[in-house]
Design a protein around this motif. Structure first.
Motif, PDB file in Angstrom:
ATOM      1  N   HIS A 134       1.067  -1.355  -0.240  1.00  0.00           N
ATOM      2  CA  HIS A 134      -0.079  -0.260  -0.261  1.00  0.00           C
ATOM      3  C   HIS A 134       1.062   1.488   0.302  1.00  0.00           C
ATOM      4  CE1 HIS A 134      -3.120  -2.218   1.988  1.00  0.00           C
ATOM      5  NE2 HIS A 134      -3.489  -2.281   0.258  1.00  0.00           N
ATOM      6  N   LYS A 135       2.197   1.112   0.547  1.00  0.00           N
ATOM      7  CA  LYS A 135       3.073   2.476   0.911  1.00  0.00           C
ATOM      8  C   LYS A 135       3.676   2.162  -0.500  1.00  0.00           C
ATOM      9  CE  LYS A 135       4.179   2.321   5.819  1.00  0.00           C
ATOM     10  NZ  LYS A 135       5.740   1.901   6.787  1.00  0.00           N
ATOM     11  N   CYS A 137       2.258   1.912  -3.463  1.00  0.00           N
ATOM     12  CA  CYS A 137       1.163   2.095  -4.326  1.00  0.00           C
ATOM     13  C   CYS A 137       1.066   3.946  -4.495  1.00  0.00           C
ATOM     14  CB  CYS A 137       0.101   1.233  -4.226  1.00  0.00           C
ATOM     15  SG  CYS A 137      -0.275  -0.913  -5.106  1.00  0.00           S
ATOM     16  N   ALA A 138       1.279   4.024  -2.850  1.00  0.00           N
ATOM     17  CA  ALA A 138       0.854   5.251  -2.559  1.00  0.00           C
ATOM     18  C   ALA A 138       1.846   6.749  -3.380  1.00  0.00           C
ATOM     19  CB  ALA A 138       0.326   5.672  -1.156  1.00  0.00           C
ATOM     20  N   ILE A 139       3.105   6.318  -3.468  1.00  0.00           N
ATOM     21  CA  ILE A 139       4.063   6.974  -3.648  1.00  0.00           C
ATOM     22  C   ILE A 139       4.277   7.017  -4.848  1.00  0.00           C
ATOM     23  CG2 ILE A 139       5.417   7.173  -1.872  1.00  0.00           C
ATOM     24  CD1 ILE A 139       7.466   4.795  -2.071  1.00  0.00           C
ATOM     25  N   MET A 140       3.613   6.013  -5.942  1.00  0.00           N
ATOM     26  CA  MET A 140       3.387   5.153  -7.657  1.00  0.00           C
ATOM     27  C   MET A 140       2.272   6.434  -7.749  1.00  0.00           C
ATOM     28  SD  MET A 140       4.858   1.713  -7.594  1.00  0.00           S
ATOM     29  CE  MET A 140       3.842   1.659  -9.174  1.00  0.00           C
ATOM     30  N   THR A 141       3.125   6.249  -9.319  1.00  0.00           N
ATOM     31  CA  THR A 141       1.435   7.164 -10.196  1.00  0.00           C
ATOM     32  C   THR A 141       1.392   6.130 -11.271  1.00  0.00           C
ATOM     33  OG1 THR A 141       3.375   7.249 -11.791  1.00  0.00           O
ATOM     34  CG2 THR A 141       2.430   9.258 -10.048  1.00  0.00           C
ATOM     35  N   GLN A 142      -0.106   6.089 -11.933  1.00  0.00           N
ATOM     36  CA  GLN A 142      -0.421   3.906 -12.330  1.00  0.00           C
ATOM     37  C   GLN A 142       0.667   4.728 -13.876  1.00  0.00           C
ATOM     38  OE1 GLN A 142      -4.501   6.432 -13.403  1.00  0.00           O
ATOM     39  NE2 GLN A 142      -4.751   6.800 -11.488  1.00  0.00           N
ATOM     40  N   LEU A 158      -7.206  -4.153 -14.497  1.00  0.00           N
ATOM     41  CA  LEU A 158      -6.309  -3.076 -13.003  1.00  0.00           C
ATOM     42  C   LEU A 158      -5.218  -4.542 -12.726  1.00  0.00           C
ATOM     43  CD1 LEU A 158      -6.375  -1.311 -11.095  1.00  0.00           C
ATOM     44  CD2 LEU A 158      -8.275  -2.873  -9.757  1.00  0.00           C
TER      45      LEU A 158
ATOM     46  N   VAL B  76      -7.415   1.749   6.670  1.00  0.00           N
ATOM     47  CA  VAL B  76      -6.272   1.506   4.847  1.00  0.00           C
ATOM     48  C   VAL B  76      -6.793   2.732   3.867  1.00  0.00           C
ATOM     49  CG1 VAL B  76      -5.688  -0.146   3.154  1.00  0.00           C
ATOM     50  CG2 VAL B  76      -5.700  -1.048   5.507  1.00  0.00           C
ATOM     51  N   PHE B  79      -5.564   5.318   3.921  1.00  0.00           N
ATOM     52  CA  PHE B  79      -4.647   5.704   2.673  1.00  0.00           C
ATOM     53  C   PHE B  79      -4.000   6.366   1.918  1.00  0.00           C
ATOM     54  CE2 PHE B  79      -0.185   3.782   2.109  1.00  0.00           C
ATOM     55  CZ  PHE B  79       0.427   5.081   2.326  1.00  0.00           C
ATOM     56  N   ILE B  80      -4.428   4.705   1.485  1.00  0.00           N
ATOM     57  CA  ILE B  80      -4.772   4.706   0.231  1.00  0.00           C
ATOM     58  C   ILE B  80      -5.063   5.356  -0.534  1.00  0.00           C
ATOM     59  CG2 ILE B  80      -4.262   2.191   0.003  1.00  0.00           C
ATOM     60  CD1 ILE B  80      -6.457   1.831  -1.134  1.00  0.00           C
ATOM     61  N   TYR B  83      -2.864   9.432  -0.309  1.00  0.00           N
ATOM     62  CA  TYR B  83      -1.934   8.963  -0.760  1.00  0.00           C
ATOM     63  C   TYR B  83      -0.318  10.768  -0.762  1.00  0.00           C
ATOM     64  CZ  TYR B  83      -3.050  11.718  -4.786  1.00  0.00           C
ATOM     65  OH  TYR B  83      -3.777  12.703  -5.584  1.00  0.00           O
ATOM     66  N   MET B  87       0.930   6.598   6.953  1.00  0.00           N
ATOM     67  CA  MET B  87      -0.080   5.505   8.009  1.00  0.00           C
ATOM     68  C   MET B  87      -0.191   5.245   8.963  1.00  0.00           C
ATOM     69  SD  MET B  87       0.646   2.117   5.797  1.00  0.00           S
ATOM     70  CE  MET B  87      -0.954   0.890   6.235  1.00  0.00           C
ATOM     71  N   LEU B 158      -1.092   5.559  -8.474  1.00  0.00           N
ATOM     72  CA  LEU B 158      -1.730   3.961  -8.256  1.00  0.00           C
ATOM     73  C   LEU B 158      -2.599   3.628  -6.676  1.00  0.00           C
ATOM     74  CD1 LEU B 158      -1.504   1.559  -9.284  1.00  0.00           C
ATOM     75  CD2 LEU B 158       0.396   0.989  -8.580  1.00  0.00           C
ATOM     76  N   SER B 159      -2.635   4.186  -5.905  1.00  0.00           N
ATOM     77  CA  SER B 159      -2.999   3.217  -4.399  1.00  0.00           C
ATOM     78  C   SER B 159      -4.485   4.073  -4.734  1.00  0.00           C
ATOM     79  CB  SER B 159      -2.676   3.882  -3.261  1.00  0.00           C
ATOM     80  OG  SER B 159      -2.767   5.723  -3.013  1.00  0.00           O
ATOM     81  N   MET B 161      -6.811   3.513  -6.342  1.00  0.00           N
ATOM     82  CA  MET B 161      -6.994   2.972  -7.533  1.00  0.00           C
ATOM     83  C   MET B 161      -7.166   1.666  -7.069  1.00  0.00           C
ATOM     84  SD  MET B 161      -6.790   4.033 -10.953  1.00  0.00           S
ATOM     85  CE  MET B 161      -5.972   2.803 -11.847  1.00  0.00           C
ATOM     86  N   LEU B 162      -7.208   1.191  -5.410  1.00  0.00           N
ATOM     87  CA  LEU B 162      -7.517   0.003  -4.978  1.00  0.00           C
ATOM     88  C   LEU B 162      -8.613   0.702  -3.725  1.00  0.00           C
ATOM     89  CD1 LEU B 162      -3.901  -0.598  -3.746  1.00  0.00           C
ATOM     90  CD2 LEU B 162      -5.378  -2.000  -6.124  1.00  0.00           C
TER      91      LEU B 162
END
Lengths: 376, 376
Positions: A134-135, A137-142, A158, B76, B79-80, B83, B87, B158-159, B161-162
């Motif tokens: 999750h962390k 994913c939170a610092i990444m772009t799509q 997805l 969760v 958090f996501i 971003y 947490m 990204l995050s 998207m979840l």
């Protein structure tokens, strides 16, 4: 006891790096750490073709250099990347891969007790792994998620967006020092290199092997027609027929699938065999102990010491010498093909022997690839 | 003992459904199941404003109807979706939300032992949940992930998207019969309705409350300026100043933030108080037991029985009657504002009293919202 330079030469031969600095960084690691951990990571998807010889042969070098070597079966990745086959099917594919990988390693002289085998699913359902995912994913772009491979970049689904996350996190969760894979992993390795430190873990080394071309001289892939690649369970007559039909213009090196197969698959095996005969196995002292017969290089018994290939009565000490002979016309396509057919049938025979005797492997094959289809 | 029709009327009042069929389906559930499970799901993000009265007041109706009522803190998800905040910060926000939600529920007459509080993180790191999340990702497109809210649809990260995956899976993992939320949840609820059955779980019911408009007559949001909304800890003078400055054109109903606040927040509370005085609390027999003082509707003691609001010496039995009075000019903006200020300060007083006495809540506030910033 190998010197750090000898270790580096073993680990790095035929490999490429993300950047020139990465080669220096690997050198430093090998001189400082007693037994660095390296993993080859493979997702159980389509049926492996003989291109898998390239990384698996390379594992022998890593063992000789004294590395802690792991085969990491990315079963979760195999599921999320395909988004078609069920997790149950992917698990059968993982078992199929393990039968095959074990047989190949045995055929290359690797006692399986020297190897470590880990399933991604044994690590990645750990709450700490999920939190880290999750962390990440939170610092990444799509777009970061898509950049890792063309396959992920192009899909509209997805789950493949999570592939980079799963594979990058294998580095801290396997406690790796080095991640090893094919040059087609460059996007994934760059992703890990960039993002893993942002989670507070150290950056890992990355080593990449060449991707062998198909018999059509282009990229070999499980999704391409069967005649463009040799499969591990192809009987001798099929190997002969495929190579016989393969593109191999006299004197030409570019897009010559037969020459490429020889350079990337057969010559490295032959060189390792020669080194083993000479006792040059480094830290890998039990190399070859499970082999039923002494393996010789692909040179006839009358060849001079140091020959790694005999073709049409001529003997060559290196691939370069052999290629020169082909370009100059000393070796013709027919002689080349005959030698390659013979060598392939020799390296495939012990693997096929294990398959024939393994009821478990045969049973899992039908579950993993119903109807013989290679699938995705 | 309430009849199924009475239960349905309680559960459905002021609510909307995804489709007309959903109302029928809810009716069927309430007539067949003894104690259906319902959850209100909230992600601990920005500081809640008084719009949260709307769903929390509605929980009283659910308890009266005999439902098993859960507040699900989606930590969760919090958090996501953001971003940005760690947490750890989200966990402090969850604690802040729990202090506030508990205080609000207590102020509404709900004994906390009748409620269930569950953190998303207590369920969603379960390997089975993670496997289901992978399965769900594998049958969704990237667009399906974006369709749930504008916020997710617009981000490039990204995050988020979840988010849909996490919230939809709450339905089977909380073993819910009904998911309850605001009308802004329509995308998420449609997602759950469509995808949860594809994982082999049964489809759940969905009930939605209105989203109260801000004092500017537009959507209230934690990311909008403070003067457009009333906060739970606003002192009486601030409440008076905000409402005094609010848009409230004489005789006009559209984009009248004061009238909207009265209709969506204050009148439902007043009606519930009147019903409690009359003993109409259905299955919720302990309703009001923790209240320090008897709560009366927002009508003066001299008002006729059944009045739910007194404004400028006039008494109204319903919001509709009151609105009619405002449109016809029987009530002017000043009288309306004065009544709304008084009512708000009355409903906020017991919540602020709990805050003042709770060292733990005060301490967590600074950790959750450092520097008083509402953040995202």
């Amino acid at each position: 006891m190998l010197s750090p330079e000898q270790k580096y030469d073993l680990v790095a031969r035929r490999q490429s790096f993300l950047t020139p600095e990465d080669a220096e960084s690997l050198k430093k690691l090998l001189s400082e750490k007693e037994q660095p951990k390296i993993a080859w990571e493979t997702a159980p998807t389509g049926k492996p073709h003989v291109g898998y010889f390239v990384p698996l042969t390379k594992l022998v070098d890593f063992l000789r250099a004294g590395l802690h070597v792991t085969v990491y079966y990315m079963d979760v990745y195999g599921f999320i990347v395909n988004y078609i086959h069920s997790m149950e099917t992917v698990e059968y594919r993982r078992q199929y891969y393990h039968h095959l990988v074990s047989a190949i390693l045995t055929s290359l002289g690797v006692p399986l007790e020297n190897m470590h085998f880990v399933n991604e699913s044994s690590l990645s359902y750990d709450p700490a792994f999920v939190k880290d995912s999750h962390k990440l994913c939170a610092i990444m772009t799509q777009q970061d998620a898509k950049d890792i491979t063309d396959e992920v970049g192009q899909t509209k689904m997805l789950s493949p967006m999570l592939c980079a996350v799963q594979q990058s996190l294998s580095e801290p969760y396997l406690d790796l020092d080095i991640q090893f894979g094919g040059e087609d992993q460059v996007g994934l390795f760059n992703h890990a290199k960039r993002f893993i430190p942002l989670l507070g873990y150290r950056q890992r080394e990355h080593v990449m092997n060449v991707i062998v071309a198909g018999l059509d001289g282009l990229k070999m892939s499980s999704s391409k027609p069967a005649e463009t690649k040799i499969e591990f369970l192809d009987p001798p007559s099929v190997v002969a027929a495929k190579i016989s039909a393969a593109s191999c213009p006299a004197g030409e090196v570019a897009q010559n699938g037969v020459l490429g197969m020889l350079r990337d698959v057969l010559v490295p095996i032959s060189e390792q065999r020669l080194e083993r005969l000479r006792g040059q196995t480094g830290a890998h002292v039990t190399e070859g102990k499970d082999l039923h017969a002494v393996q010789r290089p692909f040179a006839t018994v009358d060849a001079p010491e140091g020959s790694i290939f005999s073709i049409g009565g001529r003997h060559f000490p290196s691939y370069e010498a052999l290629e020169k002979g082909f370009v100059s016309g000393v070796i013709g396509p027919e002689d080349l093909k005959a030698a390659v057919v013979a060598a392939f049938n020799e390296v495939l025979a012990p693997i096929q022997d294990i398959y024939t005797k393994s009821r478990a492997w045969q049973e899992v094959e039908e579950l993993a690839y119903p109807g013989g289809c290679n699938g995705h």
